[in-house]
Design an enzyme around this catalytic site. Structure first.
Site, PDB file in Angstrom:
ATOM      1  N   ASP A 129      54.077  32.137  66.133  1.00 47.11           N
ATOM      2  CA  ASP A 129      53.640  32.917  64.809  1.00 47.11           C
ATOM      3  C   ASP A 129      54.486  33.917  64.879  1.00 47.11           C
ATOM      4  O   ASP A 129      54.056  35.070  65.107  1.00 47.11           O
ATOM      5  CB  ASP A 129      52.287  32.831  64.813  1.00 47.11           C
ATOM      6  CG  ASP A 129      51.883  33.370  63.218  1.00 47.11           C
ATOM      7  OD1 ASP A 129      52.747  34.000  62.680  1.00 47.11           O
ATOM      8  OD2 ASP A 129      50.555  33.262  63.138  1.00 47.11           O
ATOM      9  N   LYS A 175      53.932  35.789  53.294  1.00 42.85           N
ATOM     10  CA  LYS A 175      53.912  36.973  53.664  1.00 42.85           C
ATOM     11  C   LYS A 175      55.451  37.481  53.280  1.00 42.85           C
ATOM     12  O   LYS A 175      55.910  37.697  52.166  1.00 42.85           O
ATOM     13  CB  LYS A 175      53.566  37.123  55.057  1.00 42.85           C
ATOM     14  CG  LYS A 175      52.077  36.295  55.402  1.00 42.85           C
ATOM     15  CD  LYS A 175      50.949  37.173  54.628  1.00 42.85           C
ATOM     16  CE  LYS A 175      49.887  36.136  54.806  1.00 42.85           C
ATOM     17  NZ  LYS A 175      49.262  35.659  56.283  1.00 42.85           N
TER      18      LYS A 175
HETATM   19  C1  LIG Z   1      48.475  34.838  56.721  1.00 42.04           C
HETATM   20  C2  LIG Z   1      48.742  34.337  58.273  1.00 42.04           C
HETATM   21  C3  LIG Z   1      48.618  32.974  58.454  1.00 42.04           C
HETATM   22  C4  LIG Z   1      48.056  31.970  57.827  1.00 42.04           C
HETATM   23  O1  LIG Z   1      48.836  31.950  56.444  1.00 42.04           O
HETATM   24  P1  LIG Z   1      48.323  31.469  55.158  1.00 42.04           P
HETATM   25  O2  LIG Z   1      49.494  31.357  54.333  1.00 42.04           O
HETATM   26  O3  LIG Z   1      47.379  32.474  54.759  1.00 42.04           O
HETATM   27  O4  LIG Z   1      47.465  30.295  55.193  1.00 42.04           O
HETATM   28  C5  LIG Z   1      49.006  32.733  59.874  1.00 42.04           C
HETATM   29  N1  LIG Z   1      49.430  33.705  60.645  1.00 42.04           N
HETATM   30  C6  LIG Z   1      49.775  35.177  60.435  1.00 42.04           C
HETATM   31  C7  LIG Z   1      49.947  35.889  61.311  1.00 42.04           C
HETATM   32  C8  LIG Z   1      49.170  35.572  58.949  1.00 42.04           C
HETATM   33  O5  LIG Z   1      49.483  36.812  58.720  1.00 42.04           O
END
Ligand SMILES: *Cc1c(COP(=O)(O)O)cnc(C)c1O
Length: 385
Positions: free
Chosen positions: A177, A202
């Site tokens: 991630d 993000k």
């Molecule tokens: C926001 C986030 C997610 C989940 O993504 P969504 O678009 O809100 O479903 C996963 N991992 C990280 C590090 C995040 O900041």
């Protein structure tokens, strides 16, 4: 000019050198349709059948991300969660998964639920601790190692190349991630990861106006086709309008991320030395415990995410989150506007997040305004110091 000789900034800024053939439009068109007409021979025209499987605007956004990630293929989803869930759903039944004990809290909650329902078996390790990771991996049984770096909460760093080696030695795949470190600074696939995952809500999206998620990989990854099948079955593909907004956003990814990174570095340095601050957790600071690992795998800035631990009474950080005037008290991250969050309130008391921690997403505003606002909030809570 050959596309493959161009820098990623150039490819992103010009949406892969796209100019609409018919009209000359510099901006790629948005093609919103649920279904695609066959030609006079009853053949598909460009392979598109139905929008739950794929559509041209989404494909275009995927091609841009694949170029930035250095992947064979990328798949866009309607949220980060639906993207990461698809990976786990594509694993064989009863797969053993190893994930960090502290990471994006909703991903963690979902994994815990799957484990409680007996769909997977699950073990955790402390983020960044490779020895503990090695202990949790079960050779032949572990199918997926899921790391997040930099990781939500304390922005701890995991060495991607080392984690990939551990996973591969046991026959598992590594998913990273990399939401807090978009491909302009960190490219997990180049470091040996099998899947690079982003909440494109993000930094990639960057304007806080839609949710999206993306997975990138080599197409010889054994579960890649199955991941695509999961998306087709569940209808979790990113729709055309959001894909079009994402293409718009990716054009400025490099300069937005650079601006967030330089603002954040100045902000972190200013408050690291402040008497009202216990610690600033920011991987860009040389004092961060894994700064050297971060510097090794993040090549173009450390981003805008940090956590700040406030000195004083237990409720001071919570009160500060209500007192900022410029920082917006909202969850999420990676947008052009700066956000502040009392993370324990949002992630819950079981999250392990300390009460005096404020999670900050630094945007592209003027650094002097951001510092002044945070100083002002510290001043407004001085009675709790
Ligand atoms: C926001 C986030 C997610 C989940 O993504 P969504 O678009 O809100 O479903 C996963 N991992 C990280 C590090 C995040 O900041």
């Amino acid at each position: 000019m050959k596309k493959n000789s161009l820098a990623p900034e150039t490819l992103a800024a010009q949406a892969l050198r796209h100019i609409d053939e018919a009209t000359g439009s510099v901006v790629p068109p948005m093609l919103a349709t649920s279904t695609f007409a066959r030609d006079e021979n009853y053949d598909l025209r460009e392979g598109y059948i139905y929008s739950r499987y794929a559509g041209p605007t989404t494909t275009h956004a995927e091609e841009i991300i694949a170029a930035l990630e250095g992947s064979d293929d990328s798949l866009l989803f309607n949220s980060g969660m639906s993207a990461s869930v698809a990976v786990v759903e594509a694993l064989p039944p009863q797969a053993h998964v190893v994930a960090q004990g502290m990471m994006y809290h909703v991903g963690l909650q979902w994994l815990d639920r799957q484990a409680a329902r007996g769909v997977i078996s699950l073990d955790h390790f402390p983020a960044g601790d490779l020895d503990a990771l090695a202990d949790q991996i079960q050779p032949g049984k572990t199918k997926l190692v899921w790391i997040e770096t930099p990781a939500n909460g304390d922005w701890s760093i995991t060495d991607i190349a080392a984690a990939a080696e551990l996973a591969h030695a046991a026959g598992a795949i590594l998913m990273v991630d990399s939401t807090a470190a978009p491909p302009c600074t960190q490219k997990p696939l180049d470091l040996g990861a099998d899947i690079s995952f982003h909440s494109a809500t993000k930094y990639m999206g960057g304007h806080s106006d839609f949710t999206a998620g993306v997975l990138s990989a080599r197409t010889d990854l054994h579960i890649w086709d199955e991941i695509r099948n999961v998306r087709s079955f569940q209808g979790t593909i990113l729709p055309a309008f959001e894909a079009w907004l994402l293409i718009r956003s990716l054009r400025t990814l490099h300069i937005r991320y650079a601006a967030c990174s330089s603002n954040a570095m100045a902000f972190a340095k200013h408050f690291a030395a402040h008497r009202d601050i216990e610690t600033v957790l920011y991987p860009g600071l040389p004092t961060h415990p894994s700064h050297h690992v971060a510097a090794n795998q993040m090549h173009n800035g450390f981003g805008g995410m940090m956590s700040i631990l406030i000195n004083g009474k237990d409720n001071r950080a919570f009160e500060m989150a209500k007192k900022t005037e410029l920082f917006i008290p909202a969850t999420s991250l990676g947008g052009v506007e700066s956000l502040i969050e009392h993370r324990r309130t949002v992630a819950g008391p079981d999250s392990g997040i300390p009460d005096n921690l404020l999670r900050i997403s630094i945007g592209i505003e003027h650094i002097d305004d951001l510092i002044a606002d945070f100083e002002q909030a510290l001043g407004a809570t001085a009675h709790l110091g």
